[in-house]
Design a protein around this motif. Sequence first.
Motif, mmCIF file in Angstrom:
data_model
loop_
_atom_site.group_PDB
_atom_site.id
_atom_site.type_symbol
_atom_site.label_atom_id
_atom_site.label_comp_id
_atom_site.label_asym_id
_atom_site.label_seq_id
_atom_site.Cartn_x
_atom_site.Cartn_y
_atom_site.Cartn_z
ATOM 1 N N ALA A 64 0.834 -1.204 0.000
ATOM 2 C CA ALA A 64 0.000 0.000 0.000
ATOM 3 C C ALA A 64 0.867 1.252 0.000
ATOM 4 C CB ALA A 64 -0.932 0.003 1.207
ATOM 5 N N LEU A 65 1.976 1.219 0.732
ATOM 6 C CA LEU A 65 2.893 2.353 0.766
ATOM 7 C C LEU A 65 3.524 2.581 -0.605
ATOM 8 C CD1 LEU A 65 4.370 4.491 2.489
ATOM 9 C CD2 LEU A 65 6.144 2.779 2.847
ATOM 10 N N ILE A 66 3.948 1.516 -1.261
ATOM 11 C CA ILE A 66 4.568 1.636 -2.582
ATOM 12 C C ILE A 66 3.556 2.136 -3.603
ATOM 13 C CG2 ILE A 66 5.582 0.321 -4.488
ATOM 14 C CD1 ILE A 66 6.910 -1.447 -2.322
ATOM 15 N N ILE A 67 2.345 1.603 -3.569
ATOM 16 C CA ILE A 67 1.305 2.064 -4.493
ATOM 17 C C ILE A 67 0.982 3.525 -4.244
ATOM 18 C CG2 ILE A 67 -1.134 1.820 -5.103
ATOM 19 C CD1 ILE A 67 -0.742 -1.218 -4.599
ATOM 20 N N GLY A 68 0.872 3.898 -2.991
ATOM 21 C CA GLY A 68 0.607 5.301 -2.666
ATOM 22 C C GLY A 68 1.719 6.206 -3.117
ATOM 23 N N LEU A 69 2.957 5.766 -2.919
ATOM 24 C CA LEU A 69 4.103 6.583 -3.299
ATOM 25 C C LEU A 69 4.198 6.728 -4.810
ATOM 26 C CD1 LEU A 69 6.371 7.826 -1.504
ATOM 27 C CD2 LEU A 69 7.842 6.075 -2.465
ATOM 28 N N LEU A 70 4.107 5.618 -5.516
ATOM 29 C CA LEU A 70 4.264 5.670 -6.966
ATOM 30 C C LEU A 70 3.001 6.113 -7.689
ATOM 31 C CD1 LEU A 70 6.329 2.412 -7.545
ATOM 32 C CD2 LEU A 70 7.161 4.759 -7.464
ATOM 33 N N GLY A 71 1.866 5.633 -7.224
ATOM 34 C CA GLY A 71 0.623 5.912 -7.929
ATOM 35 C C GLY A 71 0.025 7.262 -7.624
ATOM 36 N N ILE A 72 0.274 7.786 -6.436
ATOM 37 C CA ILE A 72 -0.348 9.046 -6.052
ATOM 38 C C ILE A 72 0.674 10.175 -5.977
ATOM 39 C CG2 ILE A 72 -1.658 10.220 -4.243
ATOM 40 C CD1 ILE A 72 -2.912 7.441 -3.651
ATOM 41 N N TYR A 73 1.733 9.976 -5.171
ATOM 42 C CA TYR A 73 2.712 11.051 -5.003
ATOM 43 C C TYR A 73 3.420 11.371 -6.323
ATOM 44 C CZ TYR A 73 6.798 13.647 -3.537
ATOM 45 O OH TYR A 73 7.762 14.596 -3.427
ATOM 46 N N LEU A 74 3.920 10.351 -7.009
ATOM 47 C CA LEU A 74 4.605 10.618 -8.278
ATOM 48 C C LEU A 74 3.655 11.187 -9.327
ATOM 49 C CD1 LEU A 74 7.176 7.730 -8.807
ATOM 50 C CD2 LEU A 74 7.586 10.115 -8.244
ATOM 51 N N ASN A 75 2.400 10.785 -9.278
ATOM 52 C CA ASN A 75 1.421 11.357 -10.191
ATOM 53 C C ASN A 75 1.311 12.859 -9.963
ATOM 54 O OD1 ASN A 75 -0.765 11.509 -12.072
ATOM 55 N ND2 ASN A 75 -2.137 11.576 -10.322
ATOM 56 N N PHE A 76 1.241 13.285 -8.690
ATOM 57 C CA PHE A 76 1.188 14.713 -8.387
ATOM 58 C C PHE A 76 2.482 15.415 -8.793
ATOM 59 C CE2 PHE A 76 -2.138 13.936 -4.935
ATOM 60 C CZ PHE A 76 -3.158 14.361 -5.760
ATOM 61 N N VAL A 77 3.626 14.781 -8.534
ATOM 62 C CA VAL A 77 4.906 15.393 -8.909
ATOM 63 C C VAL A 77 4.947 15.640 -10.414
ATOM 64 C CG1 VAL A 77 7.399 14.966 -9.116
ATOM 65 C CG2 VAL A 77 6.235 14.515 -6.959
ATOM 66 N N PHE A 78 4.604 14.630 -11.200
ATOM 67 C CA PHE A 78 4.645 14.783 -12.653
ATOM 68 C C PHE A 78 3.590 15.761 -13.150
ATOM 69 C CE2 PHE A 78 6.547 10.302 -12.765
ATOM 70 C CZ PHE A 78 7.836 10.801 -12.735
ATOM 71 N N THR A 79 2.429 15.762 -12.509
ATOM 72 C CA THR A 79 1.380 16.707 -12.897
ATOM 73 C C THR A 79 1.831 18.135 -12.646
ATOM 74 O OG1 THR A 79 -0.373 15.113 -12.452
ATOM 75 C CG2 THR A 79 -1.006 17.426 -12.496
ATOM 76 N N PHE A 80 2.395 18.391 -11.459
ATOM 77 C CA PHE A 80 2.834 19.747 -11.142
ATOM 78 C C PHE A 80 4.044 20.149 -11.978
ATOM 79 C CE2 PHE A 80 0.942 18.999 -6.711
ATOM 80 C CZ PHE A 80 -0.302 19.407 -7.152
ATOM 81 N N MET A 81 4.906 19.188 -12.295
ATOM 82 C CA MET A 81 6.029 19.481 -13.176
ATOM 83 C C MET A 81 5.512 19.855 -14.565
ATOM 84 S SD MET A 81 9.245 17.029 -14.339
ATOM 85 C CE MET A 81 9.192 16.141 -12.820
ATOM 86 N N GLY A 82 4.520 19.127 -15.013
ATOM 87 C CA GLY A 82 3.940 19.402 -16.321
ATOM 88 C C GLY A 82 3.166 20.701 -16.363
#
Length: 111
Positions: A64-82
């Motif tokens: 759950a931690l890995i899914i949250g980190l990759l699926g949610i946090y990285l999604n926000f990072v890439f979205t805000f970068m974009g």
Amino acid sequence: MKLYWRIFLASLFWGSNIIVMKIVLQDISYMMLALIRVFLSLVCLGIYMLYKHISFYYVYHMKALIIGLLGIYLNFVFTFMGMQHVSGQGNAFMNALAPLVTFVFSLIFLC
């Protein structure tokens, strides 16, 4: 009438989210903004779970931690970068892909 008011508020917050994030990105880095957003969501969810007396029992804490980190946090990072480089239309398309990204990471790490 109460339902329509809730739908209106949800649409208002959802629609103004992009505008607010684009303004905040001028002063805060995209990684910090993603961290703040995920942390505030976690705090709000925790308060709600305490208020409603909902327990969180999940056997696969690490997954759950890995899914949250990759699926949610990285999604926000890439979205805000974009958001710093694309138009509003491109950003809307990226946000529409968020559930697909989370689903793909869930399949990879749960199987």
